[in-house]
Enzyme design. Structure first.
Site, PDB file in Angstrom:
ATOM      1  CG  HIS A  96      -0.296  -0.212   2.527  1.00 11.76           C
ATOM      2  ND1 HIS A  96       0.089  -1.466   2.954  1.00 11.76           N
ATOM      3  CD2 HIS A  96       0.053   0.638   3.518  1.00 11.76           C
ATOM      4  CE1 HIS A  96       0.645  -1.370   4.143  1.00 11.76           C
ATOM      5  NE2 HIS A  96       0.651  -0.094   4.513  1.00 11.76           N
ATOM      6  CG  HIS A  98       0.694   5.388   4.082  1.00 10.02           C
ATOM      7  ND1 HIS A  98      -0.175   5.305   5.152  1.00 10.02           N
ATOM      8  CD2 HIS A  98       1.441   4.251   4.120  1.00 10.02           C
ATOM      9  CE1 HIS A  98       0.045   4.178   5.822  1.00 10.02           C
ATOM     10  NE2 HIS A  98       1.026   3.525   5.224  1.00 10.02           N
TER      11      HIS A  98
HETATM   12  P1  DGP Z   1       1.398   0.568   7.433  1.00 10.62           P
HETATM   13  O1  DGP Z   1       1.781   0.934   8.817  1.00 10.62           O
HETATM   14  O2  DGP Z   1       2.245   1.269   6.386  1.00 10.62           O
HETATM   15  O3  DGP Z   1       1.300  -0.920   7.211  1.00 10.62           O
HETATM   16  O4  DGP Z   1      -0.052   1.176   7.235  1.00 10.62           O
HETATM   17  C1  DGP Z   1      -1.228   0.465   7.423  1.00 10.62           C
HETATM   18  C2  DGP Z   1      -2.335   1.463   7.493  1.00 10.62           C
HETATM   19  O5  DGP Z   1      -3.552   0.781   7.345  1.00 10.62           O
HETATM   20  C3  DGP Z   1      -2.411   2.225   8.803  1.00 10.62           C
HETATM   21  O6  DGP Z   1      -2.147   3.607   8.558  1.00 10.62           O
HETATM   22  C4  DGP Z   1      -3.833   2.014   9.296  1.00 10.62           C
HETATM   23  C5  DGP Z   1      -4.533   1.451   8.097  1.00 10.62           C
HETATM   24  N1  DGP Z   1      -5.559   0.485   8.398  1.00 10.62           N
HETATM   25  C6  DGP Z   1      -5.416  -0.630   9.157  1.00 10.62           C
HETATM   26  N2  DGP Z   1      -6.577  -1.305   9.195  1.00 10.62           N
HETATM   27  C7  DGP Z   1      -7.467  -0.605   8.437  1.00 10.62           C
HETATM   28  C8  DGP Z   1      -8.832  -0.821   8.078  1.00 10.62           C
HETATM   29  O7  DGP Z   1      -9.476  -1.784   8.455  1.00 10.62           O
HETATM   30  N3  DGP Z   1      -9.401   0.134   7.295  1.00 10.62           N
HETATM   31  C9  DGP Z   1      -8.711   1.216   6.831  1.00 10.62           C
HETATM   32  N4  DGP Z   1      -9.378   2.095   6.070  1.00 10.62           N
HETATM   33  N5  DGP Z   1      -7.418   1.436   7.142  1.00 10.62           N
HETATM   34  C10 DGP Z   1      -6.811   0.531   7.932  1.00 10.62           C
END
Ligand code: DGP
Length: 110
Positions: A96, A98
């Site tokens: 992913h 950001h």
């Molecule tokens: P990272 O730390 O780079 O793996 O970022 C993962 C991101 O995913 C973190 O910023 C929070 C987001 N995240 C985790 N679970 C969910 C979810 O269920 N829904 C959404 N929209 N975001 C999520």
């Protein structure tokens, strides 16, 4: 299916979608670190950027640029981040990107 983001792609877990096409999904981060905090993901599962072909990373980046424009961030600036692996702070093992914007960022990130 164990992967959280694969479940979001499948619609099993709701998300605030901002963009979708045949290969990319973008949705708002559940724990925003900036006024705009969007996650851009490939629909095909890759554990991290290490496994993904350049074409996929390119499509993610082009999507991020379009979303930066639609979020009104192009002039002000924004940040694109791909956390990778344990020390990279990657908590979800589905590639992913950001897109963060709407506030200033110092360096190093905080
Ligand atoms: P990272 O730390 O780079 O793996 O970022 C993962 C991101 O995913 C973190 O910023 C929070 C987001 N995240 C985790 N679970 C969910 C979810 O269920 N829904 C959404 N929209 N975001 C999520």
């Amino acid at each position: 299916m164990n992967c959280l983001f694969c479940r979001i792609i499948a619609g099993e877990i709701p998300s605030s979608k901002v963009y979708e096409d045949e290969s990319i999904l973008a949705f708002r981060d559940i724990d925003p670190q900036a006024p705009t905090h969007i996650l851009i993901i490939p629909k095909e599962h890759y554990d991290s950027v290490l496994e993904a072909p350049a074409e996929v990373i390119g499509r993610m980046t082009e999507t991020a640029k379009q979303l930066a424009a639609s979020e009104g961030l192009t002039e002000r600036g924004f940040r694109l981040v791909i956390n990778t692996g344990e020390e990279g702070g990657q908590s979800v093992k589905h590639l992913h990107m950001h897109l963060l914007g709407g506030r200033g960022f110092g360096w190093p990130p905080g």
